[in-house]
Design a protein around this motif. Structure first.
Motif: not given
Length: 280
Positions: A212-227
């Motif tokens: 679900p879109v809501e779950d993806i938003a939670v994942l993206d908000s936790s993501a800290s690895i950019q490279s």
């Protein structure tokens, strides 16, 4: 202005399929390409940019295989092939990239580049990779990767958000970050763009695996690895640190990455990104 090519009448002429197997590309972009669709073709085209008349000036015969052809000089004068003079009624082999001038000198004449086209099968052949979706799942949330990252040196793969949260919890309590799948000390972690493409292809094939879109938003908000990211303090200091003790490894092994519960006996892992409850 048009450029024409007429098929030779030789008894050895053998038509190919509808696709051109080669072409003559004029270096002057105002003129059209001459497509060669038969194995033996007489070329009638402009010889000089200033002339509107078309003249028969060569015959091109396909050699066995796809790598070369033979050009026969049909004009009333010499022609140049890769700066070499080919006299009237002479012939020489040409390859893809050969430059041809339908006259005895470069000045004042159109110049063409002979180009062999890829075989139809090689133009349409695509690399197909078969992968079981079970092998494209994050071992933390147990869903298809999202914004997949790879830990090294073990090369296990996780969702960016999942591993970022695991990393934060580990760094708060331990000197080392261990891979949540194999417990190897993680030296760095970075985004894996190749696996991200595979992840996207899997979701295109089976939309039921999408979150679900809501779950993806939670994942993206936790993501800290950019490279690519070095985990821990400065590398020299890390190299001098002792390896994690068995107690540290056991502690991390028994700690739930989601709830922090050290006693996993009967623990229920509730994914932050899925509404399903998964018993461990």
């Amino acid at each position: 202005m048009t450029t024409t090519a007429e098929t030779g009448q030789s008894s050895g002429s053998k038509p190919s399929d509808d696709d051109a197997w080669a072409k003559l590309v004029p270096l002057d972009t105002r003129f059209s390409d001459i497509e060669i669709r038969c194995y033996d073709m007489v070329i009638c085209s402009e010889i000089k940019p200033s002339s509107l008349e078309k003249h028969e000036w060569c015959r091109i015969t396909k050699n066995l295989g796809q790598s070369s052809a033979t050009i026969h000089n049909k004009s009333s004068d010499a022609i140049l092939v890769d700066e070499a003079v080919v006299p009237k009624d002479g012939a020489v082999d040409i390859i893809s990239g050969s430059e041809i001038v339908p006259g005895p000198e470069e000045q004042g004449y159109l110049q063409y580049r002979f180009t062999i086209m890829p075989a139809p099968e090689s133009r349409t052949q695509l690399l197909q990779i078969s992968i079981d979706p079970e092998h494209a799942k994050c071992s933390i949330c147990l869903n298809i990767w999202h914004d997949v990252v790879t830990a090294a040196p073990c090369l296990h793969n996780f969702c960016n958000g999942c591993f970022s949260e695991w990393m934060r919890r580990s760094e708060e309590k331990h000197k080392h970050v261990l891979c949540p799948q194999c417990r190897t000390t993680v030296q760095y972690v970075g985004k894996n763009h190749f696996l991200k493409n595979i992840q996207e292809e899997i979701l295109k094939v089976d939309a039921a695996l999408r979150r679900p879109v809501e779950d993806i938003a939670v994942l993206d908000s936790s993501a800290s690895i950019q490279s690519n990211l070095i985990i821990g303090s400065k590398r020299k200091r890390r190299l001098n640190m002792p390896a994690p003790t068995h107690e540290e490894r056991d502690s991390l092994r028994l700690q739930c990455p989601q709830c922090g519960n050290r006693n996993l006996s009967g623990c229920v892992l509730i994914s932050l990104y899925s509404k399903e409850k998964l018993s461990i």
